[in-house]
Design a protein around this motif. Structure first.
Motif, PDB file in Angstrom:
ATOM      1  N   PHE A   7     -22.994 -47.252  -5.525  1.00 32.70           N
ATOM      2  CA  PHE A   7     -22.234 -46.963  -6.742  1.00 32.70           C
ATOM      3  C   PHE A   7     -23.055 -46.029  -7.614  1.00 32.70           C
ATOM      4  O   PHE A   7     -24.126 -46.386  -8.083  1.00 32.70           O
ATOM      5  N   TYR A  43     -27.630 -48.116 -18.474  1.00 35.06           N
ATOM      6  CA  TYR A  43     -26.366 -48.514 -19.124  1.00 35.06           C
ATOM      7  C   TYR A  43     -26.694 -49.257 -20.402  1.00 35.06           C
ATOM      8  O   TYR A  43     -26.081 -49.051 -21.447  1.00 35.06           O
ATOM      9  N   SER A 123     -12.864 -48.522  -9.928  1.00 34.76           N
ATOM     10  CA  SER A 123     -13.800 -47.578 -10.530  1.00 34.76           C
ATOM     11  C   SER A 123     -14.586 -46.922  -9.399  1.00 34.76           C
ATOM     12  O   SER A 123     -15.257 -47.597  -8.624  1.00 34.76           O
ATOM     13  N   LYS A 149     -10.233 -44.898 -11.673  1.00 35.17           N
ATOM     14  CA  LYS A 149     -11.176 -44.347 -12.662  1.00 35.17           C
ATOM     15  C   LYS A 149     -12.289 -43.675 -11.895  1.00 35.17           C
ATOM     16  O   LYS A 149     -12.800 -44.235 -10.929  1.00 35.17           O
ATOM     17  N   LYS A 151     -16.077 -41.678 -12.194  1.00 38.69           N
ATOM     18  CA  LYS A 151     -17.235 -41.408 -13.037  1.00 38.69           C
ATOM     19  C   LYS A 151     -17.431 -39.906 -13.119  1.00 38.69           C
ATOM     20  O   LYS A 151     -17.272 -39.198 -12.107  1.00 38.69           O
ATOM     21  N   ASP A 176     -14.763 -41.818 -16.729  1.00 42.55           N
ATOM     22  CA  ASP A 176     -15.783 -42.536 -17.516  1.00 42.55           C
ATOM     23  C   ASP A 176     -17.083 -41.751 -17.424  1.00 42.55           C
ATOM     24  O   ASP A 176     -17.617 -41.542 -16.331  1.00 42.55           O
ATOM     25  N   ASN A 178     -19.918 -42.537 -19.235  1.00 42.59           N
ATOM     26  CA  ASN A 178     -21.090 -43.347 -19.592  1.00 42.59           C
ATOM     27  C   ASN A 178     -22.037 -42.601 -20.539  1.00 42.59           C
ATOM     28  O   ASN A 178     -23.259 -42.628 -20.387  1.00 42.59           O
ATOM     29  N   GLU A 201     -13.231 -42.377 -21.051  1.00 42.96           N
ATOM     30  CA  GLU A 201     -14.090 -43.481 -21.472  1.00 42.96           C
ATOM     31  C   GLU A 201     -15.492 -42.978 -21.827  1.00 42.96           C
ATOM     32  O   GLU A 201     -16.117 -42.261 -21.043  1.00 42.96           O
ATOM     33  N   ASP A 226     -16.756 -48.044 -24.558  1.00 43.03           N
ATOM     34  CA  ASP A 226     -17.384 -49.116 -23.783  1.00 43.03           C
ATOM     35  C   ASP A 226     -18.742 -49.389 -24.445  1.00 43.03           C
ATOM     36  O   ASP A 226     -18.858 -50.260 -25.327  1.00 43.03           O
ATOM     37  N   LYS A 250     -15.765 -55.925 -22.267  1.00 34.65           N
ATOM     38  CA  LYS A 250     -16.599 -56.502 -21.198  1.00 34.65           C
ATOM     39  C   LYS A 250     -17.236 -57.760 -21.739  1.00 34.65           C
ATOM     40  O   LYS A 250     -17.962 -57.704 -22.738  1.00 34.65           O
ATOM     41  N   GLY A 278     -15.739 -54.094 -16.096  1.00 39.86           N
ATOM     42  CA  GLY A 278     -16.556 -54.857 -15.152  1.00 39.86           C
ATOM     43  C   GLY A 278     -17.944 -54.282 -15.007  1.00 39.86           C
ATOM     44  O   GLY A 278     -18.238 -53.179 -15.493  1.00 39.86           O
ATOM     45  N   MET A 279     -18.801 -55.041 -14.336  1.00 36.98           N
ATOM     46  CA  MET A 279     -20.195 -54.650 -14.090  1.00 36.98           C
ATOM     47  C   MET A 279     -20.554 -54.986 -12.648  1.00 36.98           C
ATOM     48  O   MET A 279     -21.625 -55.507 -12.385  1.00 36.98           O
ATOM     49  N   LEU A 280     -19.634 -54.701 -11.718  1.00 37.70           N
ATOM     50  CA  LEU A 280     -19.867 -54.997 -10.302  1.00 37.70           C
ATOM     51  C   LEU A 280     -20.231 -56.463 -10.079  1.00 37.70           C
ATOM     52  O   LEU A 280     -21.079 -56.794  -9.251  1.00 37.70           O
ATOM     53  N   ASP A 303     -10.818 -52.990 -14.881  1.00 40.33           N
ATOM     54  CA  ASP A 303     -11.803 -52.702 -13.828  1.00 40.33           C
ATOM     55  C   ASP A 303     -12.082 -54.000 -13.077  1.00 40.33           C
ATOM     56  O   ASP A 303     -13.201 -54.514 -13.052  1.00 40.33           O
ATOM     57  N   TYR A 310     -16.440 -54.544  -3.484  1.00 44.07           N
ATOM     58  CA  TYR A 310     -17.840 -54.591  -3.899  1.00 44.07           C
ATOM     59  C   TYR A 310     -18.776 -55.141  -2.822  1.00 44.07           C
ATOM     60  O   TYR A 310     -19.850 -54.608  -2.606  1.00 44.07           O
TER      61      TYR A 310
HETATM   62  O1  OSB Z   1     -19.286 -48.141 -17.389  1.00 46.62           O
HETATM   63  O2  OSB Z   1     -17.691 -49.379 -16.815  1.00 46.62           O
HETATM   64  C1  OSB Z   1     -18.855 -49.012 -16.651  1.00 46.62           C
HETATM   65  C2  OSB Z   1     -20.367 -50.712 -13.569  1.00 46.62           C
HETATM   66  C3  OSB Z   1     -21.634 -50.988 -14.029  1.00 46.62           C
HETATM   67  C4  OSB Z   1     -21.995 -50.581 -15.296  1.00 46.62           C
HETATM   68  C5  OSB Z   1     -21.081 -49.914 -16.115  1.00 46.62           C
HETATM   69  C6  OSB Z   1     -19.793 -49.653 -15.661  1.00 46.62           C
HETATM   70  C7  OSB Z   1     -19.440 -50.038 -14.356  1.00 46.62           C
HETATM   71  C8  OSB Z   1     -18.137 -49.749 -13.744  1.00 46.62           C
HETATM   72  C9  OSB Z   1     -17.681 -50.651 -12.604  1.00 46.62           C
HETATM   73  O3  OSB Z   1     -17.451 -48.812 -14.051  1.00 46.62           O
HETATM   74  C10 OSB Z   1     -16.545 -51.500 -12.976  1.00 46.62           C
HETATM   75  C11 OSB Z   1     -16.301 -52.594 -11.956  1.00 46.62           C
HETATM   76  O4  OSB Z   1     -17.008 -53.631 -11.991  1.00 46.62           O
HETATM   77  O5  OSB Z   1     -15.408 -52.432 -11.132  1.00 46.62           O
END
Ligand code: OSB
Ligand code: MG
Length: 359
Positions: A7, A43, A123, A149, A151, A176, A178, A201, A226, A250, A278-280, A303, A310
């Motif tokens: 990822f 992040y 994502s 979505k 990146k 997104d 970030n 985003e 976010d 989140k 989400g955060m994986l 997400d 995953y």
């Molecule tokens: O910015 O949304 C984010 C995953 C890790 C850290 C930040 C982000 C994300 C994702 C993955 O975009 C979202 C998911 O868990 O499917």
């Protein structure tokens, strides 16, 4: 936990997920929560190791042995510690799960959820080439994901979105960044406004609200925040300033379900659409995200993808699956509604610690 595919975001590439699973035992009931912090402080300053430190040094000792009625009581016990939202969220989630199991109701119900299925979204990280991205997106669309979505970062933005719009003119699509841009690069954000994206985003810095407000005035596409909204207070400021028109909620970023529900409620009363980010997470954190997403104002796709997007093998049973209508079902059992498979959890465990009343 090895990810099924690496990822990559504007700040780096992850091949595996080091996550912290927290369990609490209360009156014979066990509840689970997850701290899905990243490996690197890109992040958030809160990395897996930093969260572990905060949990073991301050947060778990502040909770162990304390009298609580449920998840609602946890924030007050942890408030003295500033920051470490992801660590705090994991403990609070575990208490919510134990409470819901004890009352034998789904966590969703306890939180005020009203849906039995939540809308999924996927994502997609940065790929080796645009051709490769088109293939990956095509596979997810084929699988039935109703929203994609991608990146973006400088050098992986306009040409990428342009090509995706040529290949997939109709799909609900969003990007997104970030926080990879600043206001001096606003021409890129304005150019993205032409592609009918659902939202953009976090284009600018993680601590910015003012420049986001400026760009939102210049484009039609909604800005979604976010990183810039780590709390209810930050969401209030963002809405007042007009920094965005959509909020990504989140659980981990905002420090737990109590704060997440408050943000949901505020956005609902202000007419601002929200979705769950989400955060994986493994199945533990995913179950929490699904329960939260069942609240009424989560009107945009979340997400929240299926477990197999995953991980080869999730640590919960049953794993989360994508329904043919592009949704994920809210489990009906008590608490998270999924069971942690201890044998799989133990296989993935590199470190563990137990805290008891009185140290
Ligand atoms: O910015 O949304 C984010 C995953 C890790 C850290 C930040 C982000 C994300 C994702 C993955 O975009 C979202 C998911 O868990 O499917
Ligand atoms: Mg994001």
């Amino acid at each position: 936990m090895e990810l099924t595919s690496p990822f990559e975001t504007s700040f780096g590439r992850e091949h595996e997920k080091r996550t912290i699973i927290v369990s609490v035992e209360a009156d014979g009931e066990v509840g689970y929560g997850e701290c899905p912090a990243g490996d690197t402080p890109f992040y958030s300053y809160e990395t897996t190791d930093i969260s572990w430190y905060a949990l073991t040094r301050y947060l778990a000792p502040a909770l162990a042995g304390r009298e609580v009625k449920g998840g609602m009581d946890v924030p007050a016990l942890l408030r003295r510690v500033r920051g470490y939202n992801m660590a705090k969220a994991a403990l609070e989630e575990a208490v919510w799960d134990a409470q819901a199991r004890r009352e034998n109701v789904p966590l969703s119900r306890l939180l005020g959820g009203v849906k039995d299925r939540v809308e999924s979204g996927v994502s997609v990280g940065i790929q080796e080439s645009i051709d490769e991205l088109v293939k990956v997106v095509g596979r997810y669309v084929e699988e039935g994901y109703p929203r994609v979505k991608v990146k973006i970062k400088p050098s992986w933005d306009l040409t990428v979105v342009h090509r995706l719009r040529v290949e997939f003119p109709e799909i609900p699509l969003m990007v997104d960044a970030n926080g990879a841009y600043d206001i001096s690069q606003k021409a890129v954000i304005k150019a993205l406004d032409r592609y009918g994206l659902m939202m953009i985003e976090q284009p600018f810095g993680y601590d910015d609200l003012v420049d986001h407000a400026a760009i939102q005035k210049e484009i039609r596409t909604p800005i979604c925040l976010d990183e810039s909204v780590p709390s209810l207070g930050a969401v209030r400021a963002a809405l007042k300033l007009g920094s965005c028109r959509v909020i990504n909620v989140k659980v981990s970023r905002v420090g737990g379900l109590c704060e997440a529900v408050r943000i949901h409620d505020l956005c609902m009363s202000e007419g601002v659409p929200t979705w769950v980010g989400g955060m994986l997470e493994t199945g533990v954190g995913r179950a929490v995200n699904v329960a939260l997403a069942s609240l009424p104002n989560f009107t945009l796709p979340n997400d929240i993808s299926a477990s197999n997007r995953y991980y080869h093998e999730d640590i919960v049973e049953p794993p989360f699956e994508l329904n043919s209508d592009g949704t994920i079902s809210v489990p009906r059992g008590g608490g998270l509604g999924v069971e942690v498979v201890w044998e799989r959890l133990e296989r993935a465990t590199v470190r563990s610690r137990v805290f008891k009343a009185g140290g």
